[in-house]
Scaffold this motif. Structure first.
Motif, mmCIF file in Angstrom:
data_model
loop_
_atom_site.group_PDB
_atom_site.id
_atom_site.type_symbol
_atom_site.label_atom_id
_atom_site.label_comp_id
_atom_site.label_asym_id
_atom_site.label_seq_id
_atom_site.Cartn_x
_atom_site.Cartn_y
_atom_site.Cartn_z
ATOM 1 N N TYR A 97 3.941 -35.529 19.277
ATOM 2 C CA TYR A 97 4.744 -36.745 19.410
ATOM 3 C C TYR A 97 6.085 -36.608 19.883
ATOM 4 O O TYR A 97 6.670 -37.500 20.572
ATOM 5 N N PRO A 152 -7.524 -32.659 5.075
ATOM 6 C CA PRO A 152 -6.463 -33.276 4.114
ATOM 7 C C PRO A 152 -5.615 -34.083 4.974
ATOM 8 O O PRO A 152 -5.721 -34.248 6.152
ATOM 9 N N ASN A 153 -4.765 -34.954 4.254
ATOM 10 C CA ASN A 153 -3.631 -35.810 4.826
ATOM 11 C C ASN A 153 -2.690 -35.064 5.804
ATOM 12 O O ASN A 153 -2.287 -33.940 5.325
ATOM 13 N N GLY A 154 -2.470 -35.534 6.944
ATOM 14 C CA GLY A 154 -1.627 -34.791 7.950
ATOM 15 C C GLY A 154 -2.359 -33.932 8.835
ATOM 16 O O GLY A 154 -1.822 -33.378 9.662
ATOM 17 N N ALA A 155 -3.883 -33.835 8.498
ATOM 18 C CA ALA A 155 -4.632 -32.904 9.341
ATOM 19 C C ALA A 155 -4.738 -33.482 11.092
ATOM 20 O O ALA A 155 -4.911 -32.599 11.785
ATOM 21 N N GLY A 156 -4.263 -34.507 11.253
ATOM 22 C CA GLY A 156 -4.523 -34.943 12.443
ATOM 23 C C GLY A 156 -5.666 -35.884 12.795
ATOM 24 O O GLY A 156 -6.060 -36.221 14.194
ATOM 25 N N LYS A 157 -6.483 -36.285 11.799
ATOM 26 C CA LYS A 157 -7.649 -37.241 12.011
ATOM 27 C C LYS A 157 -7.216 -38.654 12.686
ATOM 28 O O LYS A 157 -7.847 -39.088 13.758
ATOM 29 N N THR A 158 -6.036 -39.188 12.099
ATOM 30 C CA THR A 158 -5.661 -40.380 12.572
ATOM 31 C C THR A 158 -5.283 -40.366 14.175
ATOM 32 O O THR A 158 -5.491 -41.285 14.974
ATOM 33 N N THR A 159 -4.542 -39.457 14.305
ATOM 34 C CA THR A 159 -4.063 -39.138 15.554
ATOM 35 C C THR A 159 -5.273 -39.149 16.795
ATOM 36 O O THR A 159 -5.069 -39.412 17.852
ATOM 37 N N ALA A 162 0.238 -32.406 16.399
ATOM 38 C CA ALA A 162 -0.316 -32.937 15.483
ATOM 39 C C ALA A 162 -1.649 -32.749 15.603
ATOM 40 O O ALA A 162 -2.421 -32.577 14.634
#
Ligand code: ADP
Ligand code: ADP
Length: 229
Positions: free
Chosen positions: A13, A39-46, A20
């Motif tokens: 980013y 887990p949250n923050g793993a990079g899925k949404t990115t 990310a």
């Protein structure tokens, strides 16, 4: 040819900031359901935002149905449907019918084609008789079914879903699972979904990738994942 191909994908980013997504590669075969876990923050949404063209990658490529999202965004998007924020991507004050025709027009369908597709999709989810009712008056489960139908309006080969059963009751979760399974099995749709629910992985996913800190720490058939745990 794979329906989704991610090759050595990296996203920072900030220019010298942390990655990310960090050299991620994965492939999803046509007609399969792929679970994207971590887990949250793993990079899925990115990763999903890059696949949908919302973000550009720092390096590496993402392809939908063979088309490079960065080079041929329109082509890639014509083969993709997405439900990214539960049912919040449908308009609550519009009827189910209006929503589908609206999304069909946005995707470039002519009015008659959008109407024909809307009729078929609403019939498939059992909402044809309620097509004139505002989506905001529907149960959460039915709102999610409308959101999935809206993503399918232009008959894409690939469907991306972020937590498709999050917050749904048992019956609605069942209905969404049945719907997604039918889309893959009967219509050959390729589905990539994120979930934190083991029952969704177990019952639905043919294959899973587990990512952590932007890297795949596992990528295997679901039965092998379950045999390990
Ligand atoms: P997940 O969807 O698996 O929870 P994300 O893709 O949202 O993971 O986040 C991956 C990493 O990228 C996290 O460290 C997160 O803090 C960071 N991140 C996500 N969005 C941004 C952003 N807009 N700006 C800076 N960092 C971000
Ligand atoms: P509420 O949450 O308002 O109590 P329900 O979830 O009990 O509503 O559903 C009401 C009706 O809608 C029932 O007939 C049920 O079978 C049907 N239904 C529930 N979820 C779905 C869904 N996801 N898709 C289609 N029909 C559904």
């Amino acid at each position: 040819m794979s329906a989704i191909t991610v090759t050595d994908l990296t996203k920072r980013y900030a220019p010298n900031g942390p990655a990310a997504v960090d050299g991620l590669s994965l492939t999803v075969e046509p007609g399969s359901i792929f679970g994207f876990l971590g887990p949250n923050g793993a990079g899925k949404t990115t990763t999903i935002k890059i696949l949908t063209g919302l973000l550009s990658a720092t390096s590496g490529t993402a392809r939908i149905d063979g088309l490079d999202v960065a080079r041929d965004r329109a082509g890639a998007m014509s083969r993709l449907g997405a439900v990214l924020e539960g049912s919040r991507n449908v308009y609550w004050t519009l009827s189910a019918w209006q929503n589908l025709v609206y999304f069909g027009r946005l995707k470039g369908l002519r009015r008659a084609a959008a109407g024909a597709r809307a009729e078929r999709l609403l019939t498939e989810i059992g909402l044809w008789d309620r097509r004139g009712e505002q989506v905001g008056t529907f149960s959460r489960g039915m709102q999610q079914q409308v959101a999935i139908a809206a993503a399918l309006i232009a008959d894409p080969a690939v469907l991306l879903l972020d937590e498709p059963t999050l917050g749904l009751d048992v019956a609605a979760t069942r209905a969404v699972k049945d719907r997604l399974r039918a889309l893959a099995r009967d219509e050959g749709k390729t589905i990539l979904l994120t979930t934190h629910q083991l029952d969704v992985v177990e019952e639905l996913c043919d294959r899973v990738a587990v990512i952590n800190r932007g890297r795949a720490v596992a990528d295997l058939p679901t039965r092998e994942l379950l045999a390990q745990s």
